[in-house]
Design an enzyme around this catalytic site. Sequence first.
Site, PDB file in Angstrom:
ATOM      1  N   TRP A 153       0.835  -1.213   0.000  1.00 48.85           N
ATOM      2  CA  TRP A 153       0.000   0.000   0.000  1.00 48.85           C
ATOM      3  C   TRP A 153       0.864   1.256   0.000  1.00 48.85           C
ATOM      4  CZ3 TRP A 153      -1.264   3.401   4.384  1.00 48.85           C
ATOM      5  CH2 TRP A 153      -2.297   4.297   4.093  1.00 48.85           C
ATOM      6  N   HIS A 154       1.958   1.225   0.739  1.00 44.35           N
ATOM      7  CA  HIS A 154       2.862   2.391   0.781  1.00 44.35           C
ATOM      8  C   HIS A 154       3.654   2.546  -0.515  1.00 44.35           C
ATOM      9  CE1 HIS A 154       2.113   2.279   5.160  1.00 44.35           C
ATOM     10  NE2 HIS A 154       2.514   3.525   5.148  1.00 44.35           N
ATOM     11  N   GLY A 155       3.967   1.460  -1.184  1.00 47.18           N
ATOM     12  CA  GLY A 155       4.749   1.514  -2.415  1.00 47.18           C
ATOM     13  C   GLY A 155       5.717   0.353  -2.486  1.00 47.18           C
TER      14      GLY A 155
END
Length: 465
Positions: free
Chosen positions: A359-361
């Site tokens: 989700w963050h990358g």
Amino acid sequence: MELPEMDSMASAIGVSVPVLRFLLCFAATIPVSFFHRFVPGGPTARHLYAAATGAFLSYLSFGFSSNLHFVVPMISGYASMVLCRKYCGIITFFLAFGYLIGCHVYYMSGDAWKEGGIDATGALMVITLKIISCAINYNDGLLKEEGLREAQKKNRLLKLPSLLEYFGYCLCCGSHFAGPVYEMKDYLEWTERKGIWQPTKQGLSPSPYWATFRALLQAAICMGLYLYLVPHFPLSRFTEPVYQEYGFWKRLSYQYMSGFTARWKYYFIWSISEASIIISGLGFSGWTDSNPPKPRWDRAKNVDILGVELATSSVQLPLVWNIQVSTWLRHYVYERLIQNGKKPGFFQLLATQTVSAVWHGLYPGYIIFFVQSATMIAGSRVLYRWQQASQTDIIKKLFVLLNFAYTLLVLNYSSVGFMVLSLHETLAAYGSVYYIGTILPVVLILLGKVIKPARPAKSKARKDQ
């Protein structure tokens, strides 16, 4: 939005023009949310106001393309609910996450954030969680209530929200800029003045102004501390020769201070978003049992600063850091991976942290940080079991102190990866302290397999863990 004065304003406070533009629009969510309280025309007008102001603030902050990026997963999620309700939750999960990952890769958002830039992917992250939870809750509306968890019973949707309600929920007054994440059912009840927002016969209505002021005061303190600390503990120091000249303890303390400094930026952002949600009224979560009763604003709360900095166990961190996202991960990932009749284990924890990393990358630093956070929590649970099995108060207090020191060390060691992002810099920083924060949790987990204390009688403290 580009004014001639913005260059001088940005340079005066030491940020880029895009970041200044974002900060101005982000601060504007507070008055925009305040005026939502007074929109005439009933729920339809309030939904329209929520969607329109959110889209307009996105346009001012990130440009026209930002709204196009938001619309793609929003429409695909809504279409899945209309066309395939039985599987809309899982379909939306993969479609929304796939689109988010594509945007992360295309814009290399982590590099932009690290270098002081900003783009719409941060807001898209929040919208992604909203879209997925809405679809899963609509999916849950088909299931029988008997087999559902309490969160599923509370949040499930029996009726498909209208497109206007859906857009208002996703973009509400700019709340997608930094969260917090909240449920569609709560948004609908708030907009329609139902549930806990329904006016009482006594006319009891929560005043948001003191809680808003407190959040804004907290934001000012957090930003002041961040601006004071960041010149003394820059991330660039990890690649400078002077860092290599430090001894082991000084390197470890610098890692602690780097993590400590970076956290104040997040505390500032979440304090502003908390103020925005509180003043709109959406942050209201009920009344206390005290006499007279006082309003609670838990729905707006995204961080407990003292809870993070003074955590006596790594297990406590998801309960006090990025609270609403942690709640989302628990309800929509962790709990849904537990098979009926079985207890959760390390697999559920690791899978949840992996979803959080994605989700963050897709940067190595994110993935390493969240995988390590799973081992950090597992290691902390071992210390807690030993603490509970101790026969004397002195030994118990010693284990509490050890768990506190362990959490402090491993959290700030691991957070270096979250900040520097690249594999080379992450491994170099970890290697400079002999990978102590990686090795220690693994050793504790292995020791926990060998040293198994007798189970004590059930206690409330144990249940909380």
